[in-house]
Design a protein around this motif. Structure first.
Motif, PDB file in Angstrom:
ATOM      1  N   TYR A  10      -2.638  -3.725 -31.130  1.00 40.40           N
ATOM      2  CA  TYR A  10      -3.249  -3.151 -32.194  1.00 40.40           C
ATOM      3  C   TYR A  10      -5.039  -3.083 -31.920  1.00 40.40           C
ATOM      4  O   TYR A  10      -5.410  -4.158 -31.627  1.00 40.40           O
ATOM      5  N   LYS A  11      -5.563  -1.944 -31.861  1.00 44.15           N
ATOM      6  CA  LYS A  11      -6.877  -1.832 -31.745  1.00 44.15           C
ATOM      7  C   LYS A  11      -7.635  -2.334 -32.977  1.00 44.15           C
ATOM      8  O   LYS A  11      -7.073  -2.376 -33.952  1.00 44.15           O
ATOM      9  N   ALA A  20      -5.466   6.170 -32.518  1.00 45.29           N
ATOM     10  CA  ALA A  20      -6.490   5.462 -33.442  1.00 45.29           C
ATOM     11  C   ALA A  20      -5.923   3.906 -33.763  1.00 45.29           C
ATOM     12  O   ALA A  20      -6.667   2.909 -33.695  1.00 45.29           O
ATOM     13  N   ALA A  21      -4.693   3.969 -33.692  1.00 46.27           N
ATOM     14  CA  ALA A  21      -4.129   2.606 -34.237  1.00 46.27           C
ATOM     15  C   ALA A  21      -3.843   1.458 -32.888  1.00 46.27           C
ATOM     16  O   ALA A  21      -4.120   0.070 -33.128  1.00 46.27           O
ATOM     17  N   ALA A  22      -3.346   1.868 -31.979  1.00 42.10           N
ATOM     18  CA  ALA A  22      -2.741   0.909 -30.913  1.00 42.10           C
ATOM     19  C   ALA A  22      -2.811   1.325 -29.640  1.00 42.10           C
ATOM     20  O   ALA A  22      -3.251   2.426 -29.217  1.00 42.10           O
ATOM     21  N   CYS A  23      -2.303   0.425 -28.658  1.00 40.60           N
ATOM     22  CA  CYS A  23      -2.071   0.595 -27.269  1.00 40.60           C
ATOM     23  C   CYS A  23      -0.863   0.169 -27.015  1.00 40.60           C
ATOM     24  O   CYS A  23      -0.495  -0.851 -27.533  1.00 40.60           O
ATOM     25  N   ALA A  24       0.029   0.491 -25.914  1.00 45.93           N
ATOM     26  CA  ALA A  24       1.208   0.246 -25.633  1.00 45.93           C
ATOM     27  C   ALA A  24       1.351  -0.051 -24.206  1.00 45.93           C
ATOM     28  O   ALA A  24       0.772   0.779 -23.117  1.00 45.93           O
ATOM     29  N   SER A  25       2.372  -0.934 -23.639  1.00 45.83           N
ATOM     30  CA  SER A  25       2.704  -0.781 -22.483  1.00 45.83           C
ATOM     31  C   SER A  25       3.234   0.475 -21.598  1.00 45.83           C
ATOM     32  O   SER A  25       2.916   0.438 -20.371  1.00 45.83           O
ATOM     33  N   ASN A  26       3.582   1.395 -22.253  1.00 42.40           N
ATOM     34  CA  ASN A  26       4.274   2.851 -22.043  1.00 42.40           C
ATOM     35  C   ASN A  26       4.265   3.721 -23.137  1.00 42.40           C
ATOM     36  O   ASN A  26       4.304   3.211 -24.089  1.00 42.40           O
ATOM     37  N   ALA A  27       4.306   4.831 -22.802  1.00 43.70           N
ATOM     38  CA  ALA A  27       4.276   6.071 -23.667  1.00 43.70           C
ATOM     39  C   ALA A  27       5.489   5.774 -24.680  1.00 43.70           C
ATOM     40  O   ALA A  27       5.176   6.172 -25.657  1.00 43.70           O
ATOM     41  N   ASN A  28       6.479   5.256 -24.342  1.00 36.83           N
ATOM     42  CA  ASN A  28       7.788   5.266 -25.109  1.00 36.83           C
ATOM     43  C   ASN A  28       7.527   4.182 -26.246  1.00 36.83           C
ATOM     44  O   ASN A  28       8.170   4.270 -27.414  1.00 36.83           O
TER      45      ASN A  28
END
Length: 626
Positions: A340-341, A465-473
């Protein structure tokens, strides 16, 4: 299996669904040097008196001990000192603070022209009676806030509940039905302050916790027997959380509900106070009644509580907590599927661009600075010398002038400075965007006009704006509600070997505990869970890499070599603390009173922040070990 264990587990199970009562929490205020601020305004080794602070919702910071409140105060015009006040105040001497960034204490509601923060210094203060050459004397003061100043970084460590009566605490009543109590916690904690008085129902002053290590604790202090027969008994510092009590702080039950000191003498009421006396089963002044949570065989019969304490450890709880926080961040980056950003911020409106260095502005245009000896007038550079001067007779003119009819005229009076350019330059602290100059984004952020969001690390998908993830899925519409489950977290570590078996044991013991229906089943599950936790900690101290990563273990080992006599205890302490934190997260949804199971520097009252850091890991880049 004793009835006491069964009773505790029944109480624990019965209260599991009861809403947790709100309570103030006190903290050690730990500087970046690992020292704790105390009530004298100095920084000393953690674990001493008057080192517990309560952070009020109104912005005040008060000492937890003492009859009346003492407010942490910053004095702007008294050599910028930090001290204490008996009442809240604003202006030049303010008692109101904020925590920008979470690790600074900034003075607020004051007349300071610039932001002032609580800081510590190695010099400039000598406590009366202490040698000025003592390197342990550190003083707190105010200084201009700086995000990079290490001596302005403070950690809230070792949280402890204040003024909370809970099922794990009890009044200690005398034969006259009065209560053993202490209302004055100002330093020094003399033996005479512990009294026997009419019960008042105040948790802080008369509700004791009987630990399975044999200590009797009131408001973070231990019942201490410091002398022989006839000497008064008082409270003393218990040391840091998780450290076993001192030899003169270990008590046991005697006959007729007496409390027996390590020297074999009994706690005896004498008037309004207490003293040590030869044990006498017929002496009613040695009779002390407690609630049913304290067994007649206390402290025997209670399974040993797993602890992260390692004999010989030198690091303070604050220092270990800082390292474990780093381990948690580092493992979250590589082991969780998303993060989470941190909160977005507004960097403010842009301003019109100006001229670059080496230029001047005239109207809406920028021109190159005039050559030396010339000054600008619009787009023309004029000489700083006189344009002409009178030269009568046959005398000549100075260099650079020519004579016409008795007047010397400057040959190069001016020159054109070009057509000029539109202003298109920003100051060094700003960047150009959409024709305006905006304040540069903070490190790790990117901005769209005024709105700035945290930037995802390289190779990580940006989910908005909310988060980053290991992949787009992993970027789903409901990501704001996603959390890392406890099973996912504990399942991501210890994938092989003996420590994996120990982890499986903890998970199985938790399931057994959860499925237990009777007091006997609950008691059996508690012993099993306690043993498996202990086994996991013992194995973790020898294999930190298996519960974190090889790189993390290498960085810790480089600072605290696990095979060197002076550092191996600290290495083990760090590994045990990190292992315990994982288990706390895993069992937190089951066992509400975690202090019944495990002692760590992550006190149960602080488990919420630990769970949040696991369940909603913040986005960040890898950083070196602090």
């Amino acid at each position: 299996m004793t009835w006491f264990i069964q009773l505790i587990l029944c109480v624990l199970a019965a209260t599991a669904l009861v809403p947790v009562q709100a309570a103030d929490v006190s903290y050690n205020l730990v500087g970046s040097n690992g020292k704790c601020l105390d009530g004298s305004g100095l920084l000393n080794s953690c674990g001493g008196a008057e080192q517990r602070f309560v952070f009020g919702a109104d912005g005040t910071v008060t000492l937890a001990a003492g009859d009346g409140k003492r407010y942490l105060q910053g004095n702007l015009f008294a050599s910028k000192t930090a001290g204490f006040s008996s009442a809240p105040s604003t202006g030049n001497a303010s008692t109101y603070w904020s925590r920008p960034g979470g690790d600074q204490l900034q003075l607020s509601q004051s007349r300071a022209m610039s932001a002032m923060c609580l800081s510590w210094q190695l010099v400039g203060y000598v406590k009366p009676g202490v040698s000025s050459g003592n390197p342990g004397v550190l003083s707190a003061e105010l200084a201009l806030c700086s995000a990079t100043a290490a001596n302005q970084k403070w950690t809230l460590a070792n949280p402890l509940p204040v003024d909370l009566a809970d099922p794990s605490k009890t009044q200690v009543r005398s034969s006259t039905r009065s209560c053993l109590q202490q209302t004055d916690f100002t330093s020094p904690l003399s033996a005479s302050k512990l009294t026997v008085s009419a019960c008042a129902g105040a948790a802080k002053s008369e509700y004791f916790r009987f630990t399975n290590q044999g200590s009797i604790v009131l408001n973070g202090y231990c019942l201490t027997a410091s002398g022989g027969a006839g000497t008064a008994v008082g409270l003393g510092s218990c040391g840091e959380t998780g450290v076993p009590p001192a030899a003169n702080q270990v008590w046991k039950r005697g006959s007729n509900s007496s409390l027996v000191s390590p020297s074999g003498l009994c706690l005896s009421q004498k008037g309004a106070g207490v003293e040590l006396a030869a044990c006498d089963a017929g002496n009613v002044f040695q009779y002390w009644s407690t609630s049913s949570i304290v067994a007649s065989t206390w402290p025997q019969g209670v399974p040993d509580k797993p602890t992260t304490y390692v004999p010989g450890q030198k690091l303070s709880n604050g220092q270990v907590n800082t390292i474990v926080n780093w381990i948690q961040r580092e493992t979250s980056i590589s082991s969780t599927p998303f993060c989470y950003k941190t909160a977005a911020y507004d960097r403010g409106a842009g301003i019109l661009p100006g001229c670059a260095d080496g230029q001047y502005k005239d109207g809406a245009l920028c021109y190159s600075n005039c050559r030396s000896g010339y000054h600008p007038v619009g787009p023309v550079c004029w000489s700083n010398q006189s344009l002409s001067y009178s030269s009568p007779g046959l005398s000549g003119c100075r260099d650079g002038y020519t004579k016409v009819l008795g007047v010397c005229w400057l040959k190069k009076a001016s020159y054109g400075n070009g057509a000029g350019q539109a202003a298109n330059s920003c100051n060094s602290n700003r960047v150009m965007q959409a024709g305006l100059c905006y304040v540069k984004p903070r490190d790790g952020y990117q901005c769209n006009v005024t709105n700035c969001n945290q930037r995802c690390a390289a190779g990580i998908a940006d989910c908005g704006a909310a988060a980053c993830a290991s992949n787009a899925n992993q970027c789903v519409n409901t990501i704001s509600n996603m959390v890392v489950s406890s099973a996912m977290m504990i399942g991501s570590f210890a994938t092989a070997g003996a420590i994996n078996e120990a982890k499986k044991g903890v998970m199985a013991a938790k399931d057994i505990y959860q499925a237990a229906k009777t007091a006997d089943q609950l008691a059996t599950a508690l012993v099993l869970l306690s043993n498996d936790i202990n086994n996991f900690l013992n194995l973790a101290e020898k294999d930190l890499a298996s519960i974190s990563s090889a790189d993390i273990a290498a960085q810790v080992a480089a600072r605290y070599p696990p095979n060197e006599e002076g550092s191996k205890a600290d290495y083990k302490h760090i590994a045990r603390e990190w292992a315990a934190r994982q288990l706390l997260f895993y069992i937190a949804d089951l066992i509400k009173d975690l202090d019944m199971i495990i002692i760590t520097t992550i006190d149960p009252t602080g488990i919420v922040s630990v769970i949040d850091a696991f369940a909603k890991p913040p986005c960040m880049d890898h950083t070196p070990m602090p």
